[in-house]
Design an enzyme around this catalytic site. Sequence first.
Site, PDB file in Angstrom:
ATOM      1  N   ASP A   2       0.791  -1.219  -0.165  1.00  0.00           N
ATOM      2  CA  ASP A   2      -0.075  -0.072  -0.026  1.00  0.00           C
ATOM      3  C   ASP A   2       0.912   1.039  -0.073  1.00  0.00           C
ATOM      4  O   ASP A   2       0.712   2.286  -0.653  1.00  0.00           O
ATOM      5  CB  ASP A   2      -0.979  -0.040   1.203  1.00  0.00           C
ATOM      6  CG  ASP A   2      -1.827   1.055   1.573  1.00  0.00           C
ATOM      7  OD1 ASP A   2      -2.572   1.416   0.505  1.00  0.00           O
ATOM      8  OD2 ASP A   2      -1.408   2.014   2.392  1.00  0.00           O
ATOM      9  N   GLU A   5      -1.631  -5.107  -3.614  1.00  0.00           N
ATOM     10  CA  GLU A   5      -0.726  -4.423  -2.938  1.00  0.00           C
ATOM     11  C   GLU A   5       0.424  -5.445  -2.355  1.00  0.00           C
ATOM     12  O   GLU A   5       1.513  -5.115  -2.289  1.00  0.00           O
ATOM     13  CB  GLU A   5      -1.536  -3.960  -1.686  1.00  0.00           C
ATOM     14  CG  GLU A   5      -2.542  -2.694  -2.044  1.00  0.00           C
ATOM     15  CD  GLU A   5      -3.313  -2.176  -0.911  1.00  0.00           C
ATOM     16  OE1 GLU A   5      -3.958  -1.090  -1.166  1.00  0.00           O
ATOM     17  OE2 GLU A   5      -3.503  -2.790  -0.083  1.00  0.00           O
TER      18      GLU A   5
END
Length: 230
Positions: A40, A112
């Site tokens: 992320d 991610e």
Amino acid sequence: MTNSEAPLGHCYSDAGLLKQALTHRSAGRPNNERLEFLGDALLNLLVAEFIYECFPKASEGEMTRLRAALVSGAALAQLAREFDLGEHVLLGPGELKSGGFRRDSILADTVEALIAAIYLDAGWEACRSHVRNIFAERITSAQNMGTKDPKTSLQELLQANGLPLPEYELISTSGDDHSKTFEVSCAVESLAMRDSGSGTSRRAAEQSAAVLLLEPVRNMIAMRKKDRKS
């Protein structure tokens, strides 16, 4: 999936790292939660850098909105579907039975985690290169539509072609009060098109849904114009 295969375009030298990135927490440990955290942060930084370079005249607010649209849960889930990641995610029996491989949140988290795995497997430059390759077409589309937020761009596109405005509807909310997730549908009834997005606020979810419809709506309008000319 073997280590010779290339999810998101990267061939992993560490097969264990790839397996971990594809393992949801419902399937036990080691899973991809820690990789998701790192991925992320990497995505936000690398996409921000890409936007900064591609939009030299954009304001901070415009760049922030564009980054939020590009790395939203719904946008990453769509990316995962383009790479057919759902069929490779390792899920526990409960999630498997409930169709977790189709859920936006699980697909987005997997993207991610894979970004983090690329970074750990091959280093910064390889990770940066892959992120740019993945997002190049999306950035180009954003350049073509300007730096306006997706809701505004979709609305103006429809208005310019004499079509009714899109309709947004809240589908569901989930999670605790301090960490709610909203899911919103966006419908362009005149073109019989609909998609849904999710976000940490209703507005963010609406933006996520709008960004998924922008290009399909643009393509449909172009196709209709071409048919009328022929």
